[in-house]
Write a protein that holds these residues in place. Structure first.
Motif, PDB file in Angstrom:
ATOM      1  N   ASP A  46       5.076   1.067  -0.641  1.00 17.26           N
ATOM      2  CA  ASP A  46       5.720   2.222  -1.269  1.00 17.26           C
ATOM      3  C   ASP A  46       6.783   1.852  -2.291  1.00 17.26           C
ATOM      4  O   ASP A  46       7.195   2.705  -3.074  1.00 17.26           O
ATOM      5  CB  ASP A  46       6.339   3.124  -0.192  1.00 17.26           C
ATOM      6  N   SER A  47       7.257   0.605  -2.281  1.00 18.79           N
ATOM      7  CA  SER A  47       8.380   0.265  -3.142  1.00 18.79           C
ATOM      8  C   SER A  47       8.451  -1.235  -3.368  1.00 18.79           C
ATOM      9  O   SER A  47       8.014  -2.028  -2.531  1.00 18.79           O
ATOM     10  CB  SER A  47       9.685   0.758  -2.496  1.00 18.79           C
ATOM     11  N   SER A  84      10.347  -2.834  -0.486  1.00 16.82           N
ATOM     12  CA  SER A  84       9.841  -2.761   0.889  1.00 16.82           C
ATOM     13  C   SER A  84       9.741  -4.153   1.502  1.00 16.82           C
ATOM     14  O   SER A  84       9.639  -5.158   0.791  1.00 16.82           O
ATOM     15  CB  SER A  84       8.472  -2.073   0.913  1.00 16.82           C
ATOM     16  N   GLU A 131       4.470   5.251  -4.556  1.00 16.21           N
ATOM     17  CA  GLU A 131       5.517   6.070  -3.958  1.00 16.21           C
ATOM     18  C   GLU A 131       4.900   7.257  -3.219  1.00 16.21           C
ATOM     19  O   GLU A 131       4.129   8.028  -3.790  1.00 16.21           O
ATOM     20  CB  GLU A 131       6.481   6.558  -5.039  1.00 16.21           C
ATOM     21  N   GLN A 150      18.682   6.395  -4.741  1.00 13.13           N
ATOM     22  CA  GLN A 150      17.257   6.387  -4.400  1.00 13.13           C
ATOM     23  C   GLN A 150      16.967   5.319  -3.354  1.00 13.13           C
ATOM     24  O   GLN A 150      16.171   5.535  -2.429  1.00 13.13           O
ATOM     25  CB  GLN A 150      16.428   6.138  -5.657  1.00 13.13           C
ATOM     26  N   HIS A 151      17.595   4.146  -3.489  1.00 14.92           N
ATOM     27  CA  HIS A 151      17.387   3.073  -2.522  1.00 14.92           C
ATOM     28  C   HIS A 151      17.891   3.492  -1.142  1.00 14.92           C
ATOM     29  O   HIS A 151      17.226   3.267  -0.128  1.00 14.92           O
ATOM     30  CB  HIS A 151      18.103   1.812  -2.984  1.00 14.92           C
ATOM     31  N   PRO A 156       3.381  -0.859  -6.248  1.00 14.58           N
ATOM     32  CA  PRO A 156       4.120   0.174  -5.525  1.00 14.58           C
ATOM     33  C   PRO A 156       3.460   1.542  -5.681  1.00 14.58           C
ATOM     34  O   PRO A 156       3.084   1.945  -6.779  1.00 14.58           O
ATOM     35  CB  PRO A 156       5.502   0.149  -6.184  1.00 14.58           C
ATOM     36  N   ARG A 209      15.496   5.875   0.485  1.00 13.92           N
ATOM     37  CA  ARG A 209      14.323   5.188   1.037  1.00 13.92           C
ATOM     38  C   ARG A 209      14.674   4.504   2.354  1.00 13.92           C
ATOM     39  O   ARG A 209      13.895   4.510   3.302  1.00 13.92           O
ATOM     40  CB  ARG A 209      13.777   4.174   0.033  1.00 13.92           C
TER      41      ARG A 209
END
Length: 214
Positions: free
Chosen positions: A148-149, A152, A165, A2-3, A163, A6
């Motif tokens: 968003d995270s 970030s 998403e 997932q990282h 956060p 992104r």
């Protein structure tokens, strides 16, 4: 994974985003369906994963702040304008910064104690926003990030992160979920400071009538 996803998404240019097909679950969708379904998923994720405790922490910070800076540039500029404008109806000192350039630093020549800054930054994270957040934190201002995270760049400069998403639909930034979290903060602010909110809104309505704004 997932990282890494992104990280790749953050580096996509608007042309690369435009080239992506409008697909969901492997099926071709029309534009309206694609946009609405994407935003609905963003809102569901927001409702499921947002920490109510962090929302409360930020609202309490805004309630105790003598001044609130709201910062957002480029696509996040309208979000910052919305939040700053609405908060300014009920908070006595709100400074909204959405224009680039060194003039923004003039707003920090005199910073009252117990000031807060709310930075709004989504991919591809405008450098103007990140620089102002970092500067404010160095000056002793408490900084909150709506981004968003937790990974970030904006989160690195924040004491508190909310956060949200989101995933762009084609080259267009998705903004329903960010606007929803800001509306939540404003509603909670009004509920926790009812008298102050009523006084601020009452003055706004009197001015609206006096100058025939609407």
């Amino acid at each position: 994974k997932q990282h890494l996803h992104r990280m790749v998404r953050e580096d996509l240019t608007s042309l690369e985003l435009l080239a992506r097909p409008l697909r969901a679950d492997g099926k071709q969708r029309d534009s309206l369906t694609s946009v609405v379904q994407a935003e609905m998923q963003h809102l569901r994720t927001l409702a499921e994963r947002t920490s109510r405790e962090d929302v409360t922490r930020l609202v309490k910070g805004l309630l105790g702040a003598r001044r609130v800076y709201v910062v957002g540039h480029r696509a996040s500029g309208p979000l910052a304008e919305f939040f700053g404008y609405t908060l300014g109806k009920v908070h006595e000192d709100v400074v909204t910064l959405t224009a680039g350039g060194s003039g923004a630093y003039d707003a920090f020549r005199r910073v009252p104690a117990a000031a807060w800054l709310v930075g709004i930054a989504f991919p591809r994270y405008p450098r103007e926003t990140l620089n102002l957040m970092a500067f404010a934190r160095e000056e002793g201002v408490a900084v909150a990030a709506i981004t968003d995270s937790l990974l970030s760049p904006a989160a690195r400069h924040a004491d508190l992160v909310l956060p949200v998403e989101t995933e762009p639909v084609s080259f267009v930034d998705a903004q329903c979920a960010p606007q929803a979290i800001m509306a939540t903060l404003l509603v909670e602010y009004g509920l926790r400071a009812r008298e102050r909110t009523e006084a601020g809104l009452g003055r706004f309505e009197r001015l609206a009538v006096r100058h025939a704004i609407f």
